[in-house]
Design a protein around this motif. Sequence first.
Motif, PDB file in Angstrom:
ATOM      1  N   MET A 213     -74.945  22.914   5.560  1.00  8.41           N
ATOM      2  CA  MET A 213     -75.903  23.951   5.211  1.00  8.41           C
ATOM      3  C   MET A 213     -77.303  23.334   5.145  1.00  8.41           C
ATOM      4  O   MET A 213     -77.474  22.207   4.705  1.00  8.41           O
ATOM      5  CB  MET A 213     -75.563  24.570   3.855  1.00  8.41           C
ATOM      6  CG  MET A 213     -74.221  25.276   3.776  1.00  8.41           C
ATOM      7  SD  MET A 213     -74.213  26.882   4.515  1.00  8.41           S
ATOM      8  CE  MET A 213     -74.856  27.867   3.204  1.00  8.41           C
TER       9      MET A 213
ATOM     10  N   LYS B  95     -81.562  24.542   4.154  1.00  7.46           N
ATOM     11  CA  LYS B  95     -82.319  25.540   3.391  1.00  7.46           C
ATOM     12  C   LYS B  95     -83.740  25.652   3.921  1.00  7.46           C
ATOM     13  O   LYS B  95     -84.373  24.652   4.238  1.00  7.46           O
ATOM     14  CB  LYS B  95     -82.398  25.153   1.915  1.00  7.46           C
ATOM     15  CG  LYS B  95     -81.130  25.338   1.153  1.00  7.46           C
ATOM     16  CD  LYS B  95     -81.349  25.252  -0.343  1.00  7.46           C
ATOM     17  CE  LYS B  95     -81.589  23.858  -0.807  1.00  7.46           C
ATOM     18  NZ  LYS B  95     -81.612  23.725  -2.268  1.00  7.46           N
TER      19      LYS B  95
ATOM     20  N   MET C 271     -82.647  40.863   0.835  1.00  9.94           N
ATOM     21  CA  MET C 271     -81.181  40.870   0.760  1.00  9.94           C
ATOM     22  C   MET C 271     -80.566  42.012   1.575  1.00  9.94           C
ATOM     23  O   MET C 271     -79.507  41.838   2.175  1.00  9.94           O
ATOM     24  CB  MET C 271     -80.718  40.937  -0.691  1.00  9.94           C
ATOM     25  CG  MET C 271     -80.959  39.654  -1.454  1.00  9.94           C
ATOM     26  SD  MET C 271     -80.257  38.178  -0.641  1.00  9.94           S
ATOM     27  CE  MET C 271     -78.510  38.577  -0.658  1.00  9.94           C
TER      28      MET C 271
ATOM     29  N   ASP D 243     -78.479  39.653   6.632  1.00 10.23           N
ATOM     30  CA  ASP D 243     -77.523  39.443   7.722  1.00 10.23           C
ATOM     31  C   ASP D 243     -78.198  39.400   9.089  1.00 10.23           C
ATOM     32  O   ASP D 243     -77.748  38.685   9.982  1.00 10.23           O
ATOM     33  CB  ASP D 243     -76.450  40.534   7.718  1.00 10.23           C
ATOM     34  CG  ASP D 243     -75.469  40.381   6.571  1.00 10.23           C
ATOM     35  OD1 ASP D 243     -75.408  39.289   5.963  1.00 10.23           O
ATOM     36  OD2 ASP D 243     -74.763  41.361   6.275  1.00 10.23           O
TER      37      ASP D 243
ATOM     38  N   LYS E 150     -77.291  33.037   4.394  1.00  8.46           N
ATOM     39  CA  LYS E 150     -76.046  33.000   3.619  1.00  8.46           C
ATOM     40  C   LYS E 150     -76.270  33.138   2.122  1.00  8.46           C
ATOM     41  O   LYS E 150     -75.384  33.553   1.389  1.00  8.46           O
ATOM     42  CB  LYS E 150     -75.289  31.701   3.897  1.00  8.46           C
ATOM     43  CG  LYS E 150     -74.905  31.516   5.348  1.00  8.46           C
ATOM     44  CD  LYS E 150     -73.993  32.640   5.782  1.00  8.46           C
ATOM     45  CE  LYS E 150     -73.606  32.517   7.233  1.00  8.46           C
ATOM     46  NZ  LYS E 150     -72.924  33.691   7.729  1.00  8.46           N
ATOM     47  N   ARG E 151     -77.449  32.749   1.662  1.00  6.90           N
ATOM     48  CA  ARG E 151     -77.746  32.794   0.224  1.00  6.90           C
ATOM     49  C   ARG E 151     -79.257  32.828   0.049  1.00  6.90           C
ATOM     50  O   ARG E 151     -79.995  32.228   0.828  1.00  6.90           O
ATOM     51  CB  ARG E 151     -77.156  31.556  -0.455  1.00  6.90           C
ATOM     52  CG  ARG E 151     -77.282  31.553  -1.956  1.00  6.90           C
ATOM     53  CD  ARG E 151     -76.523  30.381  -2.574  1.00  6.90           C
ATOM     54  NE  ARG E 151     -76.663  30.447  -4.017  1.00  6.90           N
ATOM     55  CZ  ARG E 151     -76.760  29.402  -4.805  1.00  6.90           C
ATOM     56  NH1 ARG E 151     -76.703  28.180  -4.304  1.00  6.90           N
ATOM     57  NH2 ARG E 151     -76.893  29.544  -6.093  1.00  6.90           N
ATOM     58  N   TYR E 152     -79.705  33.513  -1.002  1.00  3.27           N
ATOM     59  CA  TYR E 152     -81.137  33.616  -1.299  1.00  3.27           C
ATOM     60  C   TYR E 152     -81.316  33.479  -2.802  1.00  3.27           C
ATOM     61  O   TYR E 152     -80.668  34.181  -3.578  1.00  3.27           O
ATOM     62  CB  TYR E 152     -81.654  34.982  -0.819  1.00  3.27           C
ATOM     63  CG  TYR E 152     -83.081  35.307  -1.193  1.00  3.27           C
ATOM     64  CD1 TYR E 152     -84.140  34.555  -0.713  1.00  3.27           C
ATOM     65  CD2 TYR E 152     -83.363  36.396  -2.011  1.00  3.27           C
ATOM     66  CE1 TYR E 152     -85.451  34.881  -1.040  1.00  3.27           C
ATOM     67  CE2 TYR E 152     -84.667  36.738  -2.335  1.00  3.27           C
ATOM     68  CZ  TYR E 152     -85.706  35.978  -1.848  1.00  3.27           C
ATOM     69  OH  TYR E 152     -86.995  36.301  -2.165  1.00  3.27           O
ATOM     70  N   VAL E 153     -82.189  32.551  -3.205  1.00  3.01           N
ATOM     71  CA  VAL E 153     -82.438  32.309  -4.627  1.00  3.01           C
ATOM     72  C   VAL E 153     -83.940  32.279  -4.867  1.00  3.01           C
ATOM     73  O   VAL E 153     -84.685  31.642  -4.121  1.00  3.01           O
ATOM     74  CB  VAL E 153     -81.812  30.964  -5.086  1.00  3.01           C
ATOM     75  CG1 VAL E 153     -82.203  30.646  -6.520  1.00  3.01           C
ATOM     76  CG2 VAL E 153     -80.300  30.990  -4.932  1.00  3.01           C
TER      77      VAL E 153
ATOM     78  N   GLU F 257     -85.508  29.936  -1.959  1.00  3.85           N
ATOM     79  CA  GLU F 257     -84.611  29.132  -1.141  1.00  3.85           C
ATOM     80  C   GLU F 257     -83.674  30.070  -0.387  1.00  3.85           C
ATOM     81  O   GLU F 257     -83.076  30.959  -0.984  1.00  3.85           O
ATOM     82  CB  GLU F 257     -83.766  28.203  -2.006  1.00  3.85           C
ATOM     83  CG  GLU F 257     -84.592  27.173  -2.765  1.00  3.85           C
ATOM     84  CD  GLU F 257     -83.733  26.365  -3.715  1.00  3.85           C
ATOM     85  OE1 GLU F 257     -83.549  25.159  -3.457  1.00  3.85           O
ATOM     86  OE2 GLU F 257     -83.234  26.953  -4.690  1.00  3.85           O
ATOM     87  N   VAL F 258     -83.578  29.849   0.927  1.00  2.00           N
ATOM     88  CA  VAL F 258     -82.686  30.640   1.762  1.00  2.00           C
ATOM     89  C   VAL F 258     -81.767  29.675   2.505  1.00  2.00           C
ATOM     90  O   VAL F 258     -82.237  28.784   3.205  1.00  2.00           O
ATOM     91  CB  VAL F 258     -83.458  31.512   2.776  1.00  2.00           C
ATOM     92  CG1 VAL F 258     -82.502  32.422   3.532  1.00  2.00           C
ATOM     93  CG2 VAL F 258     -84.552  32.327   2.091  1.00  2.00           C
ATOM     94  N   TRP F 259     -80.460  29.857   2.326  1.00  2.00           N
ATOM     95  CA  TRP F 259     -79.456  28.981   2.931  1.00  2.00           C
ATOM     96  C   TRP F 259     -79.023  29.522   4.288  1.00  2.00           C
ATOM     97  O   TRP F 259     -78.825  30.724   4.467  1.00  2.00           O
ATOM     98  CB  TRP F 259     -78.219  28.914   2.046  1.00  2.00           C
ATOM     99  CG  TRP F 259     -78.248  27.925   0.945  1.00  2.00           C
ATOM    100  CD1 TRP F 259     -77.589  26.724   0.903  1.00  2.00           C
ATOM    101  CD2 TRP F 259     -78.932  28.019  -0.307  1.00  2.00           C
ATOM    102  NE1 TRP F 259     -77.827  26.088  -0.290  1.00  2.00           N
ATOM    103  CE2 TRP F 259     -78.642  26.862  -1.053  1.00  2.00           C
ATOM    104  CE3 TRP F 259     -79.759  28.985  -0.868  1.00  2.00           C
ATOM    105  CZ2 TRP F 259     -79.152  26.642  -2.324  1.00  2.00           C
ATOM    106  CZ3 TRP F 259     -80.279  28.768  -2.128  1.00  2.00           C
ATOM    107  CH2 TRP F 259     -79.972  27.608  -2.838  1.00  2.00           C
TER     108      TRP F 259
ATOM    109  N   GLU G 211     -76.283  28.230   7.776  1.00  2.00           N
ATOM    110  CA  GLU G 211     -75.194  27.334   8.174  1.00  2.00           C
ATOM    111  C   GLU G 211     -75.713  26.063   8.838  1.00  2.00           C
ATOM    112  O   GLU G 211     -75.154  24.986   8.665  1.00  2.00           O
ATOM    113  CB  GLU G 211     -74.220  28.041   9.125  1.00  2.00           C
ATOM    114  CG  GLU G 211     -73.380  29.097   8.459  1.00  2.00           C
ATOM    115  CD  GLU G 211     -72.348  28.527   7.496  1.00  2.00           C
ATOM    116  OE1 GLU G 211     -71.930  27.367   7.645  1.00  2.00           O
ATOM    117  OE2 GLU G 211     -71.973  29.265   6.570  1.00  2.00           O
TER     118      GLU G 211
END
Length: 120
Positions: free
Chosen positions: A1, A3, A32, A36, A41-44, A72-74, A76
């Motif tokens: 992963m 970021k 959010m 897609d 995959k993730r957002y913080v 932060e955006v994850w 792959e």
Amino acid sequence: MIKFVMCITRHPEMTREAFRDYWMNQHGPFFMKNADAMGAKRYVQSHLLETPLNEMLRDSRGMRPEYDGVAEVWFESIDALMAGMSSPEGQKLSAALLEDEKNFIDHDKSSAFIVEEHEF
């Protein structure tokens, strides 16, 4: 992963409270809802705490003023990030995100970069 990290300074005409409110209740849900399309995959969001500790830390190290927050955006992989950003949907979303960011971010005083974590 990997970021995508963005260190954010709020728009100069916004209070910190208005910045937090917009970022958390407008921009975050907008991102959010469309994550897609970019392959995220993730957002913080990490919001600055109002504490004298920040000034003490900055002064003890001779550092610049703190940011108002960190996003932060994850993804792959770098390839996945590039594919997401290059797709027609990703390009449309990137343009829409940039337009929305102009409502609450001072881009001249913010920074963005790609990182890879190494946990110890």
